[in-house]
Design a protein around this motif. Structure first.
Motif, PDB file in Angstrom:
ATOM      1  N   ILE A  85       3.057   7.807   4.804  1.00 20.16           N
ATOM      2  CA  ILE A  85       3.499   7.100   3.599  1.00 20.16           C
ATOM      3  C   ILE A  85       4.614   7.895   2.902  1.00 20.16           C
ATOM      4  CG2 ILE A  85       2.809   6.395   1.269  1.00 20.16           C
ATOM      5  CD1 ILE A  85       0.090   5.638   2.406  1.00 20.16           C
ATOM      6  N   SER A  86       4.482   9.208   2.851  1.00 16.15           N
ATOM      7  CA  SER A  86       5.506  10.057   2.230  1.00 16.15           C
ATOM      8  C   SER A  86       6.839   9.921   2.965  1.00 16.15           C
ATOM      9  CB  SER A  86       5.060  11.518   2.235  1.00 16.15           C
ATOM     10  OG  SER A  86       3.882  11.698   1.481  1.00 16.15           O
ATOM     11  N   LEU A  87       6.792   9.883   4.297  1.00 16.26           N
ATOM     12  CA  LEU A  87       8.001   9.723   5.100  1.00 16.26           C
ATOM     13  C   LEU A  87       8.683   8.391   4.813  1.00 16.26           C
ATOM     14  CD1 LEU A  87       9.844  10.734   7.427  1.00 16.26           C
ATOM     15  CD2 LEU A  87       8.301   9.538   8.992  1.00 16.26           C
ATOM     16  N   VAL A  88       7.886   7.321   4.787  1.00 25.33           N
ATOM     17  CA  VAL A  88       8.440   5.987   4.530  1.00 25.33           C
ATOM     18  C   VAL A  88       9.008   5.905   3.110  1.00 25.33           C
ATOM     19  CG1 VAL A  88       7.920   3.528   4.357  1.00 25.33           C
ATOM     20  CG2 VAL A  88       6.899   4.897   6.183  1.00 25.33           C
ATOM     21  N   LEU A  89       8.303   6.511   2.147  1.00 30.88           N
ATOM     22  CA  LEU A  89       8.805   6.533   0.773  1.00 30.88           C
ATOM     23  C   LEU A  89      10.152   7.258   0.709  1.00 30.88           C
ATOM     24  CD1 LEU A  89       5.552   7.312  -1.258  1.00 30.88           C
ATOM     25  CD2 LEU A  89       6.897   5.192  -1.341  1.00 30.88           C
ATOM     26  N   ILE A 139       4.899   8.828  -7.070  1.00 30.36           N
ATOM     27  CA  ILE A 139       3.887   8.467  -6.077  1.00 30.36           C
ATOM     28  C   ILE A 139       3.471   9.685  -5.257  1.00 30.36           C
ATOM     29  CG2 ILE A 139       3.401   7.072  -4.028  1.00 30.36           C
ATOM     30  CD1 ILE A 139       5.365   4.983  -5.139  1.00 30.36           C
ATOM     31  N   ILE A 140       4.443  10.431  -4.744  1.00 30.24           N
ATOM     32  CA  ILE A 140       4.077  11.567  -3.892  1.00 30.24           C
ATOM     33  C   ILE A 140       3.464  12.709  -4.707  1.00 30.24           C
ATOM     34  CG2 ILE A 140       5.824  11.030  -2.162  1.00 30.24           C
ATOM     35  CD1 ILE A 140       7.519  13.328  -3.292  1.00 30.24           C
ATOM     36  N   THR A 141       3.826  12.804  -6.001  1.00 34.96           N
ATOM     37  CA  THR A 141       3.355  13.919  -6.831  1.00 34.96           C
ATOM     38  C   THR A 141       1.996  13.656  -7.453  1.00 34.96           C
ATOM     39  OG1 THR A 141       5.656  14.475  -7.365  1.00 34.96           O
ATOM     40  CG2 THR A 141       3.941  15.438  -8.755  1.00 34.96           C
ATOM     41  N   PHE A 142       1.821  12.465  -8.014  1.00 32.65           N
ATOM     42  CA  PHE A 142       0.607  12.182  -8.781  1.00 32.65           C
ATOM     43  C   PHE A 142      -0.443  11.359  -8.031  1.00 32.65           C
ATOM     44  CE2 PHE A 142       3.906  12.521 -12.237  1.00 32.65           C
ATOM     45  CZ  PHE A 142       3.500  13.771 -12.664  1.00 32.65           C
ATOM     46  N   VAL A 143      -0.047  10.732  -6.909  1.00 31.92           N
ATOM     47  CA  VAL A 143      -0.993   9.897  -6.167  1.00 31.92           C
ATOM     48  C   VAL A 143      -1.359  10.515  -4.815  1.00 31.92           C
ATOM     49  CG1 VAL A 143      -1.444   7.621  -5.164  1.00 31.92           C
ATOM     50  CG2 VAL A 143      -0.107   7.820  -7.282  1.00 31.92           C
ATOM     51  N   SER A 195       0.821  -1.210   0.000  1.00 29.48           N
ATOM     52  CA  SER A 195       0.000   0.000   0.000  1.00 29.48           C
ATOM     53  C   SER A 195       0.850   1.254   0.000  1.00 29.48           C
ATOM     54  CB  SER A 195      -0.933  -0.004   1.219  1.00 29.48           C
ATOM     55  OG  SER A 195      -0.198   0.009   2.430  1.00 29.48           O
ATOM     56  N   ILE A 196       2.095   1.145   0.466  1.00 25.87           N
ATOM     57  CA  ILE A 196       3.006   2.294   0.436  1.00 25.87           C
ATOM     58  C   ILE A 196       3.463   2.565  -0.996  1.00 25.87           C
ATOM     59  CG2 ILE A 196       5.322   3.081   1.096  1.00 25.87           C
ATOM     60  CD1 ILE A 196       4.899   1.690   3.776  1.00 25.87           C
ATOM     61  N   LEU A 197       3.763   1.498  -1.720  1.00 29.16           N
ATOM     62  CA  LEU A 197       4.234   1.647  -3.099  1.00 29.16           C
ATOM     63  C   LEU A 197       3.083   1.849  -4.078  1.00 29.16           C
ATOM     64  CD1 LEU A 197       7.016  -1.101  -3.149  1.00 29.16           C
ATOM     65  CD2 LEU A 197       7.290   1.366  -2.854  1.00 29.16           C
ATOM     66  N   ASN A 198       1.882   1.457  -3.665  1.00 28.55           N
ATOM     67  CA  ASN A 198       0.688   1.665  -4.491  1.00 28.55           C
ATOM     68  C   ASN A 198      -0.432   2.208  -3.610  1.00 28.55           C
ATOM     69  OD1 ASN A 198       1.442   0.221  -7.206  1.00 28.55           O
ATOM     70  ND2 ASN A 198       2.052  -1.196  -5.586  1.00 28.55           N
ATOM     71  N   PRO A 199      -0.324   3.457  -3.171  1.00 25.15           N
ATOM     72  CA  PRO A 199      -1.278   4.008  -2.209  1.00 25.15           C
ATOM     73  C   PRO A 199      -2.704   4.050  -2.766  1.00 25.15           C
ATOM     74  CG  PRO A 199       0.677   5.398  -2.403  1.00 25.15           C
ATOM     75  CD  PRO A 199       0.723   4.429  -3.532  1.00 25.15           C
ATOM     76  N   PRO A 200      -3.682   3.665  -1.961  1.00 27.83           N
ATOM     77  CA  PRO A 200      -5.084   3.723  -2.390  1.00 27.83           C
ATOM     78  C   PRO A 200      -5.604   5.154  -2.293  1.00 27.83           C
ATOM     79  CG  PRO A 200      -4.948   2.950  -0.134  1.00 27.83           C
ATOM     80  CD  PRO A 200      -3.529   3.073  -0.621  1.00 27.83           C
ATOM     81  N   SER A 201      -6.798   5.375  -2.760  1.00 31.17           N
ATOM     82  CA  SER A 201      -7.425   6.691  -2.641  1.00 31.17           C
ATOM     83  C   SER A 201      -8.138   6.785  -1.287  1.00 31.17           C
ATOM     84  CB  SER A 201      -8.427   6.908  -3.773  1.00 31.17           C
ATOM     85  OG  SER A 201      -9.423   5.896  -3.759  1.00 31.17           O
ATOM     86  N   GLY A 202      -8.558   7.979  -0.933  1.00 29.17           N
ATOM     87  CA  GLY A 202      -9.294   8.167   0.299  1.00 29.17           C
ATOM     88  C   GLY A 202      -8.451   8.149   1.555  1.00 29.17           C
ATOM     89  N   LEU A 203      -7.155   8.408   1.427  1.00 26.32           N
ATOM     90  CA  LEU A 203      -6.279   8.413   2.595  1.00 26.32           C
ATOM     91  C   LEU A 203      -6.474   9.688   3.413  1.00 26.32           C
ATOM     92  CD1 LEU A 203      -2.983   7.169   0.899  1.00 26.32           C
ATOM     93  CD2 LEU A 203      -4.430   5.850   2.464  1.00 26.32           C
ATOM     94  N   LEU A 207       7.783  17.563   1.771  1.00 22.20           N
ATOM     95  CA  LEU A 207       8.578  17.852   2.962  1.00 22.20           C
ATOM     96  C   LEU A 207       8.892  16.577   3.735  1.00 22.20           C
ATOM     97  CD1 LEU A 207       9.779  19.911   4.979  1.00 22.20           C
ATOM     98  CD2 LEU A 207       7.521  20.009   6.056  1.00 22.20           C
ATOM     99  N   MET A 208       7.883  15.744   3.952  1.00 23.05           N
ATOM    100  CA  MET A 208       8.088  14.495   4.682  1.00 23.05           C
ATOM    101  C   MET A 208       8.971  13.537   3.903  1.00 23.05           C
ATOM    102  SD  MET A 208       6.626  15.042   7.488  1.00 23.05           S
ATOM    103  CE  MET A 208       6.719  13.401   8.210  1.00 23.05           C
ATOM    104  N   PHE A 209       8.815  13.538   2.579  1.00 21.49           N
ATOM    105  CA  PHE A 209       9.661  12.698   1.724  1.00 21.49           C
ATOM    106  C   PHE A 209      11.129  13.111   1.876  1.00 21.49           C
ATOM    107  CE2 PHE A 209      11.758  11.720  -2.308  1.00 21.49           C
ATOM    108  CZ  PHE A 209      11.382  10.395  -2.517  1.00 21.49           C
TER     109      PHE A 209
END
Length: 298
Positions: A22-26, A156-160, A6-14, A176-178
């Motif tokens: 997720i951004s931090l972990v990425l 991922i962080i930009t488009f998802v 789910s981190i590499l393919n984040p779902p919607s509605g987060l 920032l977290m990334f």
């Protein structure tokens, strides 16, 4: 619980906290895996500054520049302007500019000049004059430029993730977290490298010489490699599509491509050879059987 999938393919509605986590972990994954936009540069600055009081400052400045650009990038992603990355391949120009800045910094460290030729003078053996200190003012500039590199994690962080935020006010936060996550891993790897050098039981002056000389060589020759690859991709864009799958589902480890080969060549080959040569220069015996003496660092 958030899984790797789910981190590499984040779902919607987060929720906002989930997006930021997720951004931090990425960012941590990005810093821990071989990425051509960060590893060659952070490796060079880390080995050049780790043994001085300015080491933490250098790492912070580079990461600050990189983080600011990432925050700007996710803001562009929120308002839809980051689509330029989907329309145009910017790897060639980014590689070329990054390489040029690397070469300038390396030239300054080795010769005290921001641009110096011929190339063979930079690898001159036998001199134990301590090279110039890594220029801190270059680190933040390099971080800003490197941040324009675009890979799977940035996508991922930009488009998802960024478009899911409720307001543009929050848009810079995933970037920032990334950046913070990337910085954490850079600090860890820098500490590991520092311990490797200290295990040699060298003096502070010897370690400083080894660190700066290695950093200068990696930046200079690695910069030349980046420039050549960047120009080649600009002229022949299809080269950037080269990839051999590794079967690993983690970005930066999933394929042997141009970016991966740049990391291997710059950090693995040039970096290793530079360190070995710097060690040889420092600890080789002179005609009287005495160890090479390094002048006190300035």
């Amino acid at each position: 619980m958030i899984s790797l999938a789910s981190i590499l393919n984040p779902p919607s509605g987060l929720s906002i906290p989930e997006i930021l986590l997720i951004s931090l972990v990425l960012g941590m994954l990005h810093g821990a895996t071989p990425d051509e936009h960060t590893w060659p540069i952070t490796f060079s600055y880390a080995i050049g500054k780790y043994s001085t009081k300015g080491g933490m400052k250098a790492g912070f400045l580079f990461s600050a520049g990189f983080t600011m650009q990432r925050a700007f990038l996710t803001t562009l992603g929120y308002i839809g302007l980051a689509a330029i990355y989907k329309e145009y391949n910017l790897d060639g120009p980014v590689y070329t500019i990054v390489g040029f800045v690397m070469a300038i910094a390396g030239s300054y460290i080795l010769k005290g000049k921001y641009l110096h030729l011929p190339v063979d003078a930079l690898m001159k053996h036998g001199s134990h004059e301590v090279p110039k200190d890594v220029p801190l003012k270059m680190t933040i500039v390099h971080g800003l430029i490197a941040g324009f590199g675009f890979g799977a994690y940035a996508s991922i962080i930009t488009f998802v993730l960024a478009p899911q935020l409720p307001s543009i006010v929050y848009a810079p936060l995933p970037g920032l977290m990334f950046g913070v996550g990337t910085m954490v891993m850079q600090v860890i790897f820098g500490a590991i490298f520092g311990n490797i050098l200290k295990a040699k039981k060298a003096t502070e002056e010897q370690i400083t010489y080894i660190a700066r000389k290695s950093a200068g060589r990696v930046l200079y020759y690695g910069g030349i490699v980046f420039i050549l690859v960047g120009i080649l991709i600009i002229l022949i864009p299809s080269i950037d599509n080269f990839a051999v799958s590794t079967g690993i589902s983690i970005p930066n480890l999933d394929a042997i491509d141009v970016g991966f080969l740049l990391v291997v060549l710059t950090v693995g080959v040039i970096g290793l050879l530079s360190i070995v040569e710097s060690f040889r220069e420092t600890f080789k015996e002179d005609n009287d059987g005495k160890k090479g003496v390094v002048k006190k660092a300035v």
